[in-house]
Design a protein around this motif. Structure first.
Motif, short mmCIF file in Angstrom:
data_model
loop_
_atom_site.label_atom_id
_atom_site.label_comp_id
_atom_site.label_asym_id
_atom_site.label_seq_id
_atom_site.Cartn_x
_atom_site.Cartn_y
_atom_site.Cartn_z
N SER A 60 41.27 34.27 44.45
CA SER A 60 40.13 34.48 43.56
C SER A 60 39.36 35.75 43.90
CB SER A 60 39.21 33.26 43.61
OG SER A 60 38.78 33.02 44.93
N MET A 61 39.96 36.64 44.70
CA MET A 61 39.27 37.88 45.08
C MET A 61 39.04 38.75 43.84
SD MET A 61 40.05 40.64 48.12
CE MET A 61 41.73 40.96 47.64
N LYS A 62 37.79 39.17 43.65
CA LYS A 62 37.40 39.98 42.50
C LYS A 62 37.02 41.41 42.88
CE LYS A 62 37.59 36.51 39.62
NZ LYS A 62 38.76 36.41 38.77
N GLY A 86 47.19 48.11 35.25
CA GLY A 86 45.92 47.49 35.60
C GLY A 86 46.10 46.49 36.72
N HIS A 87 45.16 45.57 36.87
CA HIS A 87 45.22 44.54 37.90
C HIS A 87 44.78 43.22 37.29
CE1 HIS A 87 44.70 42.44 41.70
NE2 HIS A 87 45.40 43.41 42.26
N SER A 88 45.52 42.19 37.57
CA SER A 88 45.28 40.91 36.90
C SER A 88 44.10 40.12 37.44
CB SER A 88 46.54 40.05 37.00
OG SER A 88 46.87 39.84 38.36
N LYS A 89 43.63 40.42 38.65
CA LYS A 89 42.55 39.62 39.24
C LYS A 89 41.32 40.45 39.60
CE LYS A 89 45.09 35.89 39.65
NZ LYS A 89 45.06 34.69 39.01
N LEU A 90 41.52 41.63 40.18
CA LEU A 90 40.38 42.43 40.63
C LEU A 90 39.54 42.91 39.47
CD1 LEU A 90 41.75 44.75 43.46
CD2 LEU A 90 40.28 42.77 43.70
N GLU A 91 38.23 42.85 39.65
CA GLU A 91 37.30 43.40 38.67
C GLU A 91 36.74 44.73 39.15
OE1 GLU A 91 34.41 40.32 38.04
OE2 GLU A 91 35.90 38.99 37.14
N SER A 92 36.68 44.92 40.48
CA SER A 92 36.13 46.15 41.04
C SER A 92 36.98 46.60 42.22
CB SER A 92 34.69 45.90 41.52
OG SER A 92 34.18 47.05 42.16
N LEU A 93 37.39 47.86 42.19
CA LEU A 93 38.21 48.45 43.24
C LEU A 93 37.61 49.79 43.63
CD1 LEU A 93 40.77 48.55 45.02
CD2 LEU A 93 41.98 49.49 43.04
N ASP A 94 37.21 49.92 44.90
CA ASP A 94 36.61 51.16 45.39
C ASP A 94 37.62 51.90 46.26
OD1 ASP A 94 35.14 53.22 46.55
OD2 ASP A 94 33.37 51.98 46.91
N LEU A 95 38.09 53.02 45.74
CA LEU A 95 39.02 53.89 46.46
C LEU A 95 38.39 55.24 46.76
CD1 LEU A 95 42.24 53.10 44.39
CD2 LEU A 95 41.62 52.22 46.66
N GLY A 96 37.08 55.30 46.72
CA GLY A 96 36.37 56.55 46.96
C GLY A 96 36.53 57.04 48.39
N GLY A 97 36.36 58.35 48.57
CA GLY A 97 36.35 58.96 49.89
C GLY A 97 37.61 58.81 50.70
N ASN A 98 38.75 58.82 50.05
CA ASN A 98 40.02 58.64 50.75
C ASN A 98 40.86 59.91 50.89
OD1 ASN A 98 40.68 55.88 51.78
ND2 ASN A 98 39.89 55.35 49.75
N GLU A 99 40.26 61.06 50.61
CA GLU A 99 40.91 62.35 50.82
C GLU A 99 42.17 62.56 49.98
OE1 GLU A 99 41.42 62.86 55.06
OE2 GLU A 99 39.34 62.30 55.44
#
Length: 186
Positions: A60-62, A86-99
Motif C-alpha cells: 500500500s506504499m503511496k 507510469g506506476h500502478s501504486k505510487l502517487e508521489s515519487l521524489d527523484l530530485g537531486g540525484n545528479e
C-alpha cells in the motif's frame, strides 16, 4: 530512514518486507540521502508495482522519496524500466537531486509518457525531478506527458525568463520571475 547510510542489501531486504511481509501497510518511505544504490532504488520502486504479466502487488506504499542518492543517469535509465507507462501504486515519487544528466531525465520521462500509460494503471500524481539537469528536451517530454496524462505534476527546476519583463520590482531590487508551474530554485 532518511540520512542513514543504507546499502543495496538493506534496500532489497526492505523491499521484500514491503512486498510480502510485515510492512505491507507502509504508506510512505523516505530513503532520501541514504546512498541506497541504483539496485536498491529499483528494488524499492519495483516492490509495489504491478507486473506486466498482470500480477498485482499487495503493498500500500503511496509515497517514495529517493532524493539525493546519487543515482545519476544510470539509475534513471534502470528505474525507467519499472516506470514504463507510469506506476500502478505510487502517487508521489521524489527523484530530485540525484545528479542525472538531461539525457537520463528524458529517458525516465519518456518511459512514463509511453503509449502504455493508462489512467487505470497509473496512480502517479507527483514526480519530482528537480535538482537534476534540465533543458529543452526535458521540457518537450514534459509537454507531451501533460498532454497524455494531465493529472501528473512534474516538479523540476525551470529556467528564468530571459526578457526584461521577467523581473518584478521589490523594494530597490528587480527580482527575476520564473515560468509558471511547479518549480523551485536550486
Amino acid at each position: 530512514l532518511s540520512g542513514n547510510t543504507l546499502d543495496e542489501e538493506f534496500c532489497r531486504s526492505f523491499a521484500t518486507c514491503i512486498e510480502q511481509g510485515p510492512l505491507l501497510s507502509l504508506k510512505e518511505l523516505d530513503v532520501s540521502r541514504t546512498r541506497c544504490s541504483v539496485a536498491g532504488a529499483v528494488a524499492l520502486l519495483s516492490c509495489n508495482a504491478d507486473t506486466k504479466d498482470g500480477d498485482t502487488s499487495h503493498s500500500s506504499m503511496k509515497v517514495l522519496n529517493l532524493f539525493g542518492n546519487q543515482l545519476r543517469s544510470e539509475g534513471f535509465v534502470e528505474m525507467s524500466k519499472v516506470l514504463q507507462g507510469g506506476h500502478s501504486k505510487l502517487e508521489s515519487l521524489d527523484l530530485g537531486g540525484n545528479e542525472a544528466t538531461e539525457a537520463g531525465v528524458v529517458a525516465l520521462l519518456n518511459a512514463i509518457s509511453s503509449e502504455t500509460m493508462d489512467e487505470k494503471r497509473n496512480s502517479l500524481c507527483l514526480l519530482t525531478v528537480g535538482g537534476n539537469q534540465g533543458g529543452a528536451s526535458v521540457e518537450a517530454v514534459i509537454k507531451e506527458i501533460q498532454r497524455v496524462h494531465p493529472k501528473l505534476d512534474i516538479a523540476r527546476d525551470k529556467p528564468l525568463r530571459q526578457n526584461n519583463s521577467s523581473s518584478r520590482a521589490f523594494g530597490n531590487m528587480n527580482l527575476p520571475v520564473q515560468a509558471p508551474g511547479t518549480s523551485w530554485m536550486g
